[in-house]
Design a protein around this motif. Structure first.
Motif, short mmCIF file in Angstrom:
data_model
loop_
_atom_site.label_atom_id
_atom_site.label_comp_id
_atom_site.label_asym_id
_atom_site.label_seq_id
_atom_site.Cartn_x
_atom_site.Cartn_y
_atom_site.Cartn_z
N ASP A 29 0.68 -1.17 0.11
CA ASP A 29 -0.06 0.13 -0.02
C ASP A 29 0.88 1.34 0.05
O ASP A 29 0.76 1.95 -0.95
N ASP A 30 1.81 1.42 1.12
CA ASP A 30 2.40 2.76 1.19
C ASP A 30 3.80 2.59 0.81
O ASP A 30 4.29 3.15 0.08
N ALA A 31 4.76 2.00 1.57
CA ALA A 31 6.19 1.83 1.36
C ALA A 31 6.44 1.47 -0.16
O ALA A 31 7.39 1.70 -0.81
N GLY A 32 5.48 0.25 -0.62
CA GLY A 32 6.05 -0.20 -1.91
C GLY A 32 5.70 0.72 -3.05
O GLY A 32 6.34 0.69 -4.05
N LYS A 33 4.79 2.00 -2.85
CA LYS A 33 4.37 2.83 -3.91
C LYS A 33 4.99 4.12 -3.40
O LYS A 33 4.53 5.12 -4.18
N THR A 34 5.90 4.33 -2.49
CA THR A 34 6.72 5.47 -2.19
C THR A 34 7.91 5.37 -2.59
O THR A 34 8.69 4.35 -2.40
N VAL A 35 8.47 6.31 -3.61
CA VAL A 35 9.94 6.46 -4.18
C VAL A 35 10.37 7.53 -3.61
O VAL A 35 9.90 8.77 -3.78
N THR A 36 11.51 7.42 -2.93
CA THR A 36 12.60 8.54 -2.46
C THR A 36 13.49 8.84 -3.25
O THR A 36 14.41 7.82 -3.67
N VAL A 37 13.64 10.08 -3.76
CA VAL A 37 14.61 10.47 -4.48
C VAL A 37 15.99 11.26 -3.98
O VAL A 37 15.48 12.27 -3.27
#
Length: 511
Positions: A29-37
């Motif tokens: 849900d969250d971490a898997g679809k959050t990308v940190t650049v």
């Protein structure tokens, strides 16, 4: 004791299961679809008037046209189709009818006109790009049709409405204060900005009501972190704190290519940028083309590029970058120090000459100057160079007369491969007096290029400009620098970027 041990094991088992469940839940849900650049660029105001663009802009705003990062082709975005060219100065553009801003209001043709007029105003850094439009005669024919007029035939219209031409809501921007535009926005893009913490990060989340369901991005949340040290950013990528690292230097690129970090995909792509050695018109000793040619052939340009960029650089062979559709391979100047000495003697400088040069304090710039200095010394030219911070140096270059030569570094480039920005440095209206070329022949060629309306005419004009530069040696192409980035391929399936300032993050595909 036995009950205590059993209870301890049960608690441990519950914690393990809970941790796995939480991780699995976040991954789905969250971490898997959050990308940190990670980026070395500082986060800025989200106001187009204050800055010509930034990493988050591509996520929040859209233009009439977009640039496909895979093909570099200009394609419709919020426009329904490519422009109808009514005559040499008139363009009719139809808009898609289902486009909405992040506050839910529909896009209209008035928003297009408002956005472009705003970009063309006196206090906008991109004024020059939009000064081609005759706004008094640009009109909204109806809610979904806008007619743009230029003052005269101009071949840069598509660049102006595709590159940095992000559309904003007229109603929103007429009511919000300038100060609020640090972190308050209203664009048609797929993301809204939740946080903009100065010197730290942006946080952006996907709009559930984004108008283009067929182009809905994979990433739910972007966190774009600003770094001041490459080493810190690289360490964070290596330990998984960030998922995508932008603007890698040569050393870290090589480490990643050698497999230093597991699950890292490294990408190097050509930019639309070339570095040049400018030989100004107003420097007396450079009036003789034989002196300019001597400088050009006294230097091993492959060595200069290798010292500056290593594996991320290549020798430039024309004024335009090799991936430009208007590029003509003019060939690099061949290293010939003996002939350079002969040319200097023919020009009356058999005892050598002295040049005083200013340089930015950028590491690559210093390496370029040091290498050039060493080669010129070998043919009797003494080059003294001093470094200055860019903020202090550029006003001197803008005024002219401060530096006998100047290395113009074009390390960041737009994602639209137009040569207009390159040639703008050189024409007689250039804001950088040191870089101006006032030769009438050159400026006729420039005018021909600027007014060319067909691709064939534009290419012919661009070829003529490149021929002039090769023959007259006012700009010596030094090198092209590749742009390098990397991503965690466990999370990210594909990331196609062409530059950092306007990074196409919305096209990222997740596993």
């Amino acid at each position: 004791m036995k009950k205590s041990r059993i209870l301890t094991l049960v608690i441990a088992f519950v914690l393990i299961v809970s941790s796995f469940t939480a991780y699995a839940g976040e991954g789905a849900d969250d971490a898997g679809k959050t990308v940190t650049v990670g980026t070395m660029m500082a986060n800025t105001s989200m106001d187009h008037m204050a800055t010509p663009g930034g990493i988050a802009f591509e996520l929040v705003f859209e233009g009439l046209y977009d640039v496909d990062p895979d093909t570099n082709e200009i394609v419709p975005r919020i426009a329904a189709e490519m422009p109808e060219q009514v005559d040499d100065v008139t363009y009719r553009i139809k808009l898609k009818e289902n486009v909405t801003f992040s506050d839910g209001t529909p896009l209209t043709a008035e928003d297009i006109l408002y956005s472009y007029r705003r970009m063309g105003s006196d206090n906008c850094k991109e004024k020059a790009t939009y000064s081609i439009f005759d706004f008094d005669n640009c009109v909204a024919e109806d809610d979904h049709t806008v007619v743009l007029k230029t003052f005269e035939p101009n071949g840069n219209v598509m660049n102006a409405i595709s590159a940095l031409a992000d559309i904003v809501s007229k109603d929103f921007y007429e009511t919000v204060s300038d100060a609020d535009l640090w972190d308050k926005t209203c664009g048609t893009g797929p993301y809204i900005i939740e946080e903009n913490v100065s010197g730290s990060h942006y946080k952006l989340t996907l709009r559930e009501d984004y108008w283009d369901k067929d182009a809905m991005p994979d990433v739910q949340t972007f966190i774009i972190k600003s770094y001041t040290e490459m080493s810190t950013m690289y360490t964070d990528f290596a330990n998984g704190t960030i998922d995508l690292i932008m603007g890698l230097n040569e050393s870290n690129t090589n480490h990643l290519l050698e497999g230093e970090v597991a699950n890292a995909t490294v990408m190097t792509v050509p930019t639309f940028a070339v570095d040049y050695l400018i030989l100004p018109e107003d420097v007396e000793v450079l009036q003789d083309v034989r002196v300019r040619e001597a400088i050009a052939i006294a230097i091993d340009w492959a060595d200069v590029v290798d010292n500056a960029y290593g594996s991320l650089g290549s020798v430039a062979t024309s004024m335009l970058p090799s991936n430009s559709p208007y590029y003509k391979n003019e060939g690099a100047f061949e290293y010939d120090p003996d002939r350079a000495i002969e040319l200097l003697a023919e020009a009356g400088f058999e005892n050598g000459l002295e040049l005083n040069v200013l340089s930015t304090s950028d590491t690559s710039a210093i390496r370029i100057h040091e290498t050039i200095q060493a080669y010129l010394a070998g043919v009797g030219i003494t080059m003294n160079f001093q470094t200055q911070e860019t903020s202090a140096l550029m006003p001197s270059i803008a005024m002219g007369g401060a530096s006998d030569m100047f290395v113009l570094m074009c390390m960041s480039a737009p994602s639209v491969g137009t040569p207009s920005q390159v040639f703008l440095h050189a024409n007689d209206d250039s804001p950088l007096v040191t870089c101006q070329i006032n030769d009438p022949e050159y400026n006729v060629l420039w005018d021909n290029f600027g007014s060319a309306l067909t691709e064939e005419a534009k290419k012919d004009a661009a070829y003529a400009l490149q021929d002039w530069h090769k023959e007259n040696i006012r700009y010596i192409p030094i090198g092209e620098k590749n742009y390098a980035y990397a991503y965690n391929n466990v999370k990210i399936a594909k990331a196609t970027l062409t530059c950092e300032a306007n990074a196409e993050l919305r096209f990222i595909k997740l596993n």
